[in-house]
Design a protein around this motif. Structure first.
Motif, PDB file in Angstrom:
ATOM      1  N   LEU A  18       0.839  -1.201   0.000  1.00 16.75           N
ATOM      2  CA  LEU A  18       0.000   0.000   0.000  1.00 16.75           C
ATOM      3  C   LEU A  18       0.872   1.249   0.000  1.00 16.75           C
ATOM      4  O   LEU A  18       0.642   2.182  -0.777  1.00 16.75           O
ATOM      5  CB  LEU A  18      -0.934  -0.008   1.219  1.00 16.75           C
ATOM      6  N   ARG A  76      -5.009  -4.014  -7.293  1.00 19.22           N
ATOM      7  CA  ARG A  76      -6.305  -3.340  -7.224  1.00 19.22           C
ATOM      8  C   ARG A  76      -7.369  -4.216  -6.561  1.00 19.22           C
ATOM      9  O   ARG A  76      -8.157  -3.740  -5.742  1.00 19.22           O
ATOM     10  CB  ARG A  76      -6.726  -2.937  -8.630  1.00 19.22           C
ATOM     11  N   PHE A  87      -7.041  -4.209  -2.808  1.00 19.99           N
ATOM     12  CA  PHE A  87      -7.526  -2.964  -2.223  1.00 19.99           C
ATOM     13  C   PHE A  87      -9.054  -2.935  -2.223  1.00 19.99           C
ATOM     14  O   PHE A  87      -9.670  -2.506  -1.246  1.00 19.99           O
ATOM     15  CB  PHE A  87      -6.958  -1.758  -2.969  1.00 19.99           C
ATOM     16  N   TYR A 101     -14.267   5.857  -2.891  1.00 17.13           N
ATOM     17  CA  TYR A 101     -13.408   4.772  -3.348  1.00 17.13           C
ATOM     18  C   TYR A 101     -14.195   3.653  -4.018  1.00 17.13           C
ATOM     19  O   TYR A 101     -13.648   2.954  -4.866  1.00 17.13           O
ATOM     20  CB  TYR A 101     -12.534   4.249  -2.211  1.00 17.13           C
ATOM     21  N   PHE A 149     -12.693   2.851  -7.600  1.00 15.73           N
ATOM     22  CA  PHE A 149     -12.106   1.536  -7.831  1.00 15.73           C
ATOM     23  C   PHE A 149     -13.118   0.527  -8.373  1.00 15.73           C
ATOM     24  O   PHE A 149     -12.878  -0.680  -8.338  1.00 15.73           O
ATOM     25  CB  PHE A 149     -11.417   1.028  -6.565  1.00 15.73           C
ATOM     26  N   TYR A 185      -3.128   5.213  -4.055  1.00 15.45           N
ATOM     27  CA  TYR A 185      -3.904   5.108  -2.819  1.00 15.45           C
ATOM     28  C   TYR A 185      -3.632   6.277  -1.867  1.00 15.45           C
ATOM     29  O   TYR A 185      -4.026   6.239  -0.708  1.00 15.45           O
ATOM     30  CB  TYR A 185      -3.586   3.776  -2.117  1.00 15.45           C
ATOM     31  N   TRP A 241      -6.481   7.823   0.201  1.00 11.83           N
ATOM     32  CA  TRP A 241      -6.928   6.875   1.221  1.00 11.83           C
ATOM     33  C   TRP A 241      -5.940   6.868   2.389  1.00 11.83           C
ATOM     34  O   TRP A 241      -6.333   6.897   3.554  1.00 11.83           O
ATOM     35  CB  TRP A 241      -7.038   5.477   0.611  1.00 11.83           C
TER      36      TRP A 241
END
Length: 195
Positions: free
Chosen positions: A28, A35, A38, A90, A94, A157, A160
């Motif tokens: 991370l 992907r 995550f 997210y 994503f 990321y 996040w």
């Protein structure tokens, strides 16, 4: 005299370093996390935050005074707000269908920890519940800071990661710990003792 929380922090240094070095955390930080891993993490984190916020709300209801009640209630609301805001962002970013969260099976480690928190919330004295909740705040902040220090600005990321490093979190933990009266502090120390 060394404070109990400082002593516990020192005694867990090797364990915390091992957590920092877990493949998920290092990948991370490097931006190399797959992907799909995550995506799975976001779903589990959403499930976790939903249950964690309930334990915080019960801690607020059991709190010994109105200031402490307010602190835990704000933490519960914050957990819900973070879950909704971050995950909606997210989930879209994503490519996760929100329905997957409702259909997802909770991973065993997430289920075990949140079940423990909910059981402590319903069946244990407030001090035991606080002893169960506060380490999560502190280790999450610690891991988030370690990842944030290593993550570059181009990390996919990054937003996040930055969301997990809240500057007021250590202050909030210290305030909550200091609100324990002396006899209850002994119980808190006993409940939170490291192996």
């Amino acid at each position: 005299m060394i404070r109990f929380s400082d002593e516990a922090w020192e005694r867990t240094a090797r364990l915390r370093e091992a957590i920092h070095q877990l493949p998920f955390n290092t990948e991370l930080a490097a931006g190399s996390l797959a992907r799909d891993r995550f995506q799975s993490y976001i779903i589990q984190d959403s499930l976790y935050l939903g249950r964690f916020s309930r334990a915080l709300a019960i801690a607020a209801a059991k709190a010994p005074d109105s200031n402490t009640m307010q602190s835990f209630a704000q933490s519960a609301l914050s957990a819900i707000a973070v879950e909704q805001a971050l995950h909606s962002r997210y989930l879209r970013e994503f490519g996760i269908d929100p329905a997957r969260i409702g259909e997802a099976e909770v991973w065993p480690d997430c289920l075990a920890y949140t079940s423990y928190l909910i059981a402590a919330a319903y069946h244990e004295p407030w001090e035991i519940l606080v002893a169960a909740l506060l380490p999560c705040f502190r280790i999450y902040w610690d891991v988030g800071c370690a990842i944030a220090q290593k993550a570059g600005p181009e990390n996919p990321y990054r937003a996040w990661i930055d969301s997990g490093v809240r500057p007021r979190l250590p202050v909030r933990m210290a305030v909550l710990g200091r609100r324990l009266p002396a006899p209850e502090l002994a119980l808190f120390r006993l409940a939170a003792r490291c192996p």
